[in-house]
Enzyme design. Structure first.
Site, PDB file in Angstrom:
ATOM      1  N   ARG A  70    -137.266 -84.826  83.124  1.00 28.47           N
ATOM      2  CA  ARG A  70    -136.573 -85.890  82.403  1.00 28.47           C
ATOM      3  C   ARG A  70    -136.170 -86.994  83.378  1.00 28.47           C
ATOM      4  O   ARG A  70    -135.914 -86.743  84.550  1.00 28.47           O
ATOM      5  CB  ARG A  70    -135.317 -85.361  81.718  1.00 28.47           C
ATOM      6  CG  ARG A  70    -135.598 -84.500  80.500  1.00 28.47           C
ATOM      7  CD  ARG A  70    -134.325 -84.106  79.775  1.00 28.47           C
ATOM      8  NE  ARG A  70    -133.487 -83.249  80.579  1.00 28.47           N
ATOM      9  CZ  ARG A  70    -132.394 -83.628  81.207  1.00 28.47           C
ATOM     10  NH1 ARG A  70    -131.952 -84.882  81.112  1.00 28.47           N
ATOM     11  NH2 ARG A  70    -131.703 -82.772  81.919  1.00 28.47           N
ATOM     12  N   TYR A 211    -143.840 -85.759  79.374  1.00 27.53           N
ATOM     13  CA  TYR A 211    -143.215 -84.527  79.856  1.00 27.53           C
ATOM     14  C   TYR A 211    -142.042 -84.029  79.012  1.00 27.53           C
ATOM     15  O   TYR A 211    -141.130 -84.804  78.687  1.00 27.53           O
ATOM     16  CB  TYR A 211    -142.715 -84.709  81.298  1.00 27.53           C
ATOM     17  CG  TYR A 211    -142.413 -83.375  81.929  1.00 27.53           C
ATOM     18  CD1 TYR A 211    -143.423 -82.636  82.521  1.00 27.53           C
ATOM     19  CD2 TYR A 211    -141.149 -82.813  81.847  1.00 27.53           C
ATOM     20  CE1 TYR A 211    -143.175 -81.386  83.036  1.00 27.53           C
ATOM     21  CE2 TYR A 211    -140.884 -81.558  82.353  1.00 27.53           C
ATOM     22  CZ  TYR A 211    -141.908 -80.847  82.955  1.00 27.53           C
ATOM     23  OH  TYR A 211    -141.660 -79.604  83.459  1.00 27.53           O
ATOM     24  N   LYS A 220    -134.496 -82.393  73.068  1.00 21.97           N
ATOM     25  CA  LYS A 220    -133.290 -83.098  73.525  1.00 21.97           C
ATOM     26  C   LYS A 220    -132.963 -84.316  72.656  1.00 21.97           C
ATOM     27  O   LYS A 220    -131.795 -84.586  72.362  1.00 21.97           O
ATOM     28  CB  LYS A 220    -133.447 -83.541  74.975  1.00 21.97           C
ATOM     29  CG  LYS A 220    -133.778 -82.417  75.925  1.00 21.97           C
ATOM     30  CD  LYS A 220    -132.707 -81.362  75.941  1.00 21.97           C
ATOM     31  CE  LYS A 220    -133.084 -80.259  76.911  1.00 21.97           C
ATOM     32  NZ  LYS A 220    -132.011 -79.298  77.104  1.00 21.97           N
ATOM     33  N   HIS A 240    -125.699 -78.066  73.933  1.00 28.46           N
ATOM     34  CA  HIS A 240    -126.708 -77.602  74.904  1.00 28.46           C
ATOM     35  C   HIS A 240    -126.360 -76.147  75.274  1.00 28.46           C
ATOM     36  O   HIS A 240    -125.899 -75.875  76.373  1.00 28.46           O
ATOM     37  CB  HIS A 240    -126.647 -78.515  76.142  1.00 28.46           C
ATOM     38  CG  HIS A 240    -127.796 -78.344  77.095  1.00 28.46           C
ATOM     39  ND1 HIS A 240    -127.702 -78.729  78.419  1.00 28.46           N
ATOM     40  CD2 HIS A 240    -129.040 -77.855  76.936  1.00 28.46           C
ATOM     41  CE1 HIS A 240    -128.857 -78.478  79.025  1.00 28.46           C
ATOM     42  NE2 HIS A 240    -129.680 -77.950  78.157  1.00 28.46           N
ATOM     43  N   SER A 262    -128.760 -78.254  82.853  1.00 29.02           N
ATOM     44  CA  SER A 262    -130.182 -77.970  82.977  1.00 29.02           C
ATOM     45  C   SER A 262    -130.467 -77.147  84.233  1.00 29.02           C
ATOM     46  O   SER A 262    -129.915 -77.420  85.301  1.00 29.02           O
ATOM     47  CB  SER A 262    -130.964 -79.282  83.044  1.00 29.02           C
ATOM     48  OG  SER A 262    -130.707 -80.025  81.881  1.00 29.02           O
ATOM     49  N   CYS A 264    -129.557 -74.177  85.043  1.00 27.71           N
ATOM     50  CA  CYS A 264    -128.390 -73.456  85.572  1.00 27.71           C
ATOM     51  C   CYS A 264    -128.190 -72.104  84.901  1.00 27.71           C
ATOM     52  O   CYS A 264    -127.104 -71.540  84.949  1.00 27.71           O
ATOM     53  CB  CYS A 264    -127.140 -74.320  85.450  1.00 27.71           C
ATOM     54  SG  CYS A 264    -127.147 -75.682  86.623  1.00 27.71           S
ATOM     55  N   ASP A 287    -131.465 -72.778  74.477  1.00 24.31           N
ATOM     56  CA  ASP A 287    -131.202 -74.145  74.963  1.00 24.31           C
ATOM     57  C   ASP A 287    -130.313 -74.984  74.042  1.00 24.31           C
ATOM     58  O   ASP A 287    -129.574 -75.817  74.524  1.00 24.31           O
ATOM     59  CB  ASP A 287    -132.534 -74.870  75.186  1.00 24.31           C
ATOM     60  CG  ASP A 287    -132.411 -76.093  76.084  1.00 24.31           C
ATOM     61  OD1 ASP A 287    -131.831 -75.965  77.185  1.00 24.31           O
ATOM     62  OD2 ASP A 287    -132.874 -77.181  75.692  1.00 24.31           O
ATOM     63  N   ARG A 379    -142.752 -75.498  83.935  1.00 25.45           N
ATOM     64  CA  ARG A 379    -142.183 -74.956  82.691  1.00 25.45           C
ATOM     65  C   ARG A 379    -143.197 -74.130  81.927  1.00 25.45           C
ATOM     66  O   ARG A 379    -144.397 -74.355  82.026  1.00 25.45           O
ATOM     67  CB  ARG A 379    -141.728 -76.115  81.783  1.00 25.45           C
ATOM     68  CG  ARG A 379    -140.597 -76.969  82.350  1.00 25.45           C
ATOM     69  CD  ARG A 379    -139.247 -76.515  81.868  1.00 25.45           C
ATOM     70  NE  ARG A 379    -138.152 -77.119  82.625  1.00 25.45           N
ATOM     71  CZ  ARG A 379    -136.868 -76.932  82.317  1.00 25.45           C
ATOM     72  NH1 ARG A 379    -136.519 -76.199  81.281  1.00 25.45           N
ATOM     73  NH2 ARG A 379    -135.918 -77.478  83.059  1.00 25.45           N
TER      74      ARG A 379
HETATM   75  P1  GTP Z   1    -132.898 -75.749  81.107  1.00 24.41           P
HETATM   76  O1  GTP Z   1    -134.110 -75.192  80.409  1.00 24.41           O
HETATM   77  O2  GTP Z   1    -133.260 -76.810  82.105  1.00 24.41           O
HETATM   78  O3  GTP Z   1    -131.838 -76.215  80.187  1.00 24.41           O
HETATM   79  O4  GTP Z   1    -132.344 -74.592  82.077  1.00 24.41           O
HETATM   80  P2  GTP Z   1    -131.592 -73.189  81.887  1.00 24.41           P
HETATM   81  O5  GTP Z   1    -130.126 -73.409  81.866  1.00 24.41           O
HETATM   82  O6  GTP Z   1    -132.187 -72.422  80.766  1.00 24.41           O
HETATM   83  O7  GTP Z   1    -131.912 -72.475  83.291  1.00 24.41           O
HETATM   84  P3  GTP Z   1    -132.686 -71.123  83.633  1.00 24.41           P
HETATM   85  O8  GTP Z   1    -132.092 -69.928  82.964  1.00 24.41           O
HETATM   86  O9  GTP Z   1    -134.123 -71.352  83.418  1.00 24.41           O
HETATM   87  O10 GTP Z   1    -132.389 -70.964  85.194  1.00 24.41           O
HETATM   88  C1  GTP Z   1    -132.777 -71.913  86.140  1.00 24.41           C
HETATM   89  C2  GTP Z   1    -132.888 -71.289  87.508  1.00 24.41           C
HETATM   90  O11 GTP Z   1    -131.678 -70.633  87.867  1.00 24.41           O
HETATM   91  C3  GTP Z   1    -133.998 -70.249  87.602  1.00 24.41           C
HETATM   92  O12 GTP Z   1    -134.720 -70.440  88.792  1.00 24.41           O
HETATM   93  C4  GTP Z   1    -133.259 -68.941  87.611  1.00 24.41           C
HETATM   94  O13 GTP Z   1    -133.949 -67.947  88.331  1.00 24.41           O
HETATM   95  C5  GTP Z   1    -131.920 -69.299  88.267  1.00 24.41           C
HETATM   96  N1  GTP Z   1    -130.823 -68.425  87.773  1.00 24.41           N
HETATM   97  C6  GTP Z   1    -130.543 -68.125  86.482  1.00 24.41           C
HETATM   98  N2  GTP Z   1    -129.499 -67.248  86.385  1.00 24.41           N
HETATM   99  C7  GTP Z   1    -129.111 -66.994  87.660  1.00 24.41           C
HETATM  100  C8  GTP Z   1    -128.077 -66.167  88.223  1.00 24.41           C
HETATM  101  O14 GTP Z   1    -127.326 -65.475  87.532  1.00 24.41           O
HETATM  102  N3  GTP Z   1    -127.973 -66.180  89.580  1.00 24.41           N
HETATM  103  C9  GTP Z   1    -128.808 -66.929  90.367  1.00 24.41           C
HETATM  104  N4  GTP Z   1    -128.632 -66.889  91.669  1.00 24.41           N
HETATM  105  N5  GTP Z   1    -129.782 -67.711  89.877  1.00 24.41           N
HETATM  106  C10 GTP Z   1    -129.939 -67.744  88.538  1.00 24.41           C
HETATM  107  C1  SPV Z   2    -133.301 -79.531  80.317  1.00 24.95           C
HETATM  108  O1  SPV Z   2    -133.574 -80.367  81.207  1.00 24.95           O
HETATM  109  O2  SPV Z   2    -132.123 -79.246  80.017  1.00 24.95           O
HETATM  110  C2  SPV Z   2    -134.387 -78.816  79.622  1.00 24.95           C
HETATM  111  C3  SPV Z   2    -135.777 -79.189  79.923  1.00 24.95           C
HETATM  112  O3  SPV Z   2    -134.108 -77.948  78.812  1.00 24.95           O
HETATM  113  S1  SPV Z   2    -136.303 -80.630  79.075  1.00 24.95           S
HETATM  114  O4  SPV Z   2    -136.751 -80.240  77.755  1.00 24.95           O
HETATM  115  O5  SPV Z   2    -137.409 -81.232  79.846  1.00 24.95           O
HETATM  116  O6  SPV Z   2    -135.216 -81.554  78.962  1.00 24.95           O
HETATM  117 MN    MN Z   3    -131.872 -77.689  78.559  1.00 24.70          MN
END
Ligand code: GTP
Ligand code: SPV
Ligand code: MN
Length: 594
Positions: A70, A211, A220, A240, A262, A264, A287, A379
């Site tokens: 984004r 993307y 989003k 979110h 995002s 996290c 999400d 992704r």
């Molecule tokens: P968006 O799709 O962007 O909204 O992201 P999200 O909040 O769904 O994030 P996601 O769960 O995909 O995690 C992003 C990154 O953080 C990945 O590389 C995970 O491996 C890492 N991660 C997730 N949970 C943990 C945790 O509890 N500890 C650590 N150290 N890393 C984590």
């Molecule tokens: C985020 O950035 O919080 C996502 C990925 O979930 S995207 O759909 O590209 O915004």
């Molecule tokens: Mn997201």
């Protein structure tokens, strides 16, 4: 076209845009598997999609290296008056932005097909769902939308009955001259990218990027930005947030909605495999949550999406086995590396690095290469139904009643593992001061920043009005409101190592929350909220040094005092518009820290 459209507003809109964008062809999508397969086969023939031999019906795409995430600096909220968009959004006056963008859209689909995608966010026919139509000139986007939303003729049937829809216009912004050969990933240069929202007329105009969140407009753009404006007007919430059901060893169900910025940890928490025996989890969404007060007075949440658009790097059988099983087949991967034996590779995957691979840019890669094999924001797009722990209630049109709200960010210091808010107002304050370190999900975020409710990039209204709306929702929910907690899985020690194991062990913080609700677990009162003592956490089976737990559960008043001026500065941009209740919360924190 395999169906007849009698919704005249829709026909008029499509005709107008065909005149403006001048595509070679118009294709009305029906969302069938046949249609998906034909589009994918075409993209394979053109070299845009690479079949991943080891995974049935799975394809790899490589984006333009400048179109990988984004772009917040090119994301706009356009309203008649600036005050409606507020200080945290890029604002352009509605007519002015339309004028600029109409010039860009003129002839922008020359040499391409215009796809018309009728879709529903949320189960078709649920009172909480919304109908929409996306126009796009990207077959990659069509296939992603097929997975992420409910696309098809059932939506047309509802539109033909006269139901209204959200207008979502998208173009990659790369018209072709007669005979010009297309590039593999067409898009426009950065200065011509616009991801624009018109919340006063429920319209989205996206130009120049192919993307994820820039182009899959149900996500989003509609799911959060337009919907947060609708939600404020109509008295519901668009957040979110992941949605998760926890089941205790006694069989009691708890529903959790959690907002992290995002990249996290939402997808990971949504698919948690609890490290404490006896506890079970079911995934409902990873999400976005749409929530409405139900007839029982509780806040009910649905996942408006039908798939996951998840972060690939870091995903492994160790960290997120349920995601690994979800993406075994019928998945689109974007910006991963391709191995010589016909599978994929990314940083953080299980097993040894391959001796050779083709990286996300299409170049030779080996373990001594300087650059990563996959892009950090690579992704997967996969159907939610393929998740082995998808909840039987994930498509329940009535949603699930939420017991727990969790907020949190990525903070290597300052913020403890888990905190409970004193009450709803204090919880809104914790969420409003949610802060996080930068990740690869956003192209242009450089430092640690406040990301209130993890909605900074996704709030379609003035953030101060959004805060006020949350106070008012709490007033309506009264004692049926979710209890609010704040977590930080990402604290590090002096050597830069994680203090907390994370992932499946995060259940230990969640169990404490469930036990707090049931009045079973203890807590100590600190200036920033209630925290567990070590004895209040279920740490059975966890090997962790005593001093790590101590640091994870510590609150240093001096360090927190240093946060106050930053919070004040963040709040000051809202001026008189900031809800008094938020100002009061900051004053109370100050006096507790004295
Ligand atoms: P968006 O799709 O962007 O909204 O992201 P999200 O909040 O769904 O994030 P996601 O769960 O995909 O995690 C992003 C990154 O953080 C990945 O590389 C995970 O491996 C890492 N991660 C997730 N949970 C943990 C945790 O509890 N500890 C650590 N150290 N890393 C984590
Ligand atoms: C985020 O950035 O919080 C996502 C990925 O979930 S995207 O759909 O590209 O915004
Ligand atoms: Mn997201």
């Amino acid at each position: 076209m395999s169906y007849k459209v009698t919704n005249q507003k829709l026909n008029r809109w499509v005709n107008e845009l065909a005149e403006l964008c001048q595509p070679d062809k118009i294709h009305w999508c029906d969302g069938t598997k046949e249609e998906y397969d034909i589009l994918m086969a075409q993209m394979v023939a053109e070299g845009r999609a690479i079949p991943v031999k080891k995974r049935p019906n799975t394809y790899l795409f490589r984006s333009d290296p400048g179109d990988v995430a984004r772009v917040e600096s090119r994301t706009y909220i356009a309203t008649r008056e600036q005050a409606k968009a507020g200080p945290t959004n890029n604002w352009v006056q509605t007519d002015e932005l339309k004028k600029t963008m109409k010039a860009l859209y003129t002839g922008c689909m020359k040499g391409r097909t215009m796809f018309v995608i009728p879709f529903s966010m949320g189960p078709i026919g649920s009172p909480m769902s919304k109908l929409a139509v996306q126009i796009t000139d990207s077959p990659y986007v069509v296939c992603n939308m097929d997975i992420m939303c409910r696309v098809g003729t059932k939506v047309i049937e509802l539109l033909n009955k006269g139901e209204d829809f959200v207008e979502c216009l998208h173009s990659v912004g790369a018209p072709l001259k007669t005979g010009e050969k297309d590039v593999l990933w067409p898009c426009a240069p950065m200065e011509n990218k616009y991801i624009s929202h018109f919340p006063e007329e429920n319209a989205i105009w996206s130009f120049g990027s192919g993307y994820g969140g820039n182009a899959i407009l149900g996500k989003k753009c509609l799911g959060l930005r337009i919907s947060s404006a609708l939600a404020e007007r109509e008295g519901w919430m668009a957040e979110h947030m992941l949605i998760l059901r926890l089941i205790s060893p006694e069989g009691k169900k708890y529903h959790v909605a959690a907002a992290f910025p995002s990249a996290c940890g939402k997808t990971n928490l949504a698919m948690i495999q609890p490290a404490v025996p006896g506890w079970k989890a079911e995934c409902i969404g990873d999400d976005i949550a749409w929530m409405k007060i139900g007839p029982d007075g509780y806040l009910h949440a649905i996942n408006p999406e039908a798939g996951f658009f998840g972060v690939v790097p870091g995903t492994s059988y160790k960290s997120n086995p349920m995601a690994m099983d979800t993406v075994k087949e019928n998945t689109i991967f974007t910006n991963c590396a391709l191995t010589d034996d016909g599978d994929l590779w990314w940083e953080g995957k299980d097993g040894d690095k391959p001796a050779h691979a083709i990286d996300w840019k299409g170049k030779d890669w080996n373990p001594s290469s300087k650059e990563t094999a996959a892009h950090a924001n690579a992704r997967f797009t996969a159907p939610a139904a393929q998740c082995p722990i998808i909840s039987p209630d994930w498509e329940n049109p009535a949603g699930v009643p939420i017991d727990i709200f969790i907020f949190g960010g990525r903070r290597s210091a300052v913020v403890p593992l888990v905190t409970e808010a004193f009450n709803w107002d204090h919880g809104v304050f914790l969420a409003a001061t949610e802060a996080s370190e930068p990740t690869a999900a956003i192209l242009d975020n450089v430092g640690i920043r406040y990301d209130p409710f993890a909605m900074l990039p996704f709030c379609g209204i003035n953030m101060a009005d959004y805060f006020q709306h949350h106070f008012e929702m709490g007033d309506k929910l009264k004692n049926k409101a979710p209890r609010i907690f704040y977590v930080n899985w990402f604290r590090k020690n002096q050597n830069g190592e994680w203090l907390w194991p994370g992932f499946g062990d995060n259940i230990r913080a969640l169990i404490w929350m469930c036990e707090r609700i049931d009045g079973k677990a203890g807590a100590r009162k600190t200036p920033i909220g209630y925290l567990p003592e070590e004895k209040d956490l279920n740490l059975k089976g966890l090997v962790i040094a005593q001093e790590k737990i101590k640091e994870l559960l510590s609150v240093d008043p001096e360090v927190w005092k240093a946060e106050i001026p930053k919070m004040e500065k963040f709040f000051s941009q809202f001026g008189e518009h900031l809800p008094a209740r938020l100002r009061n919360q900051l004053d109370e924190l100050k006096s507790r820290l004295k």
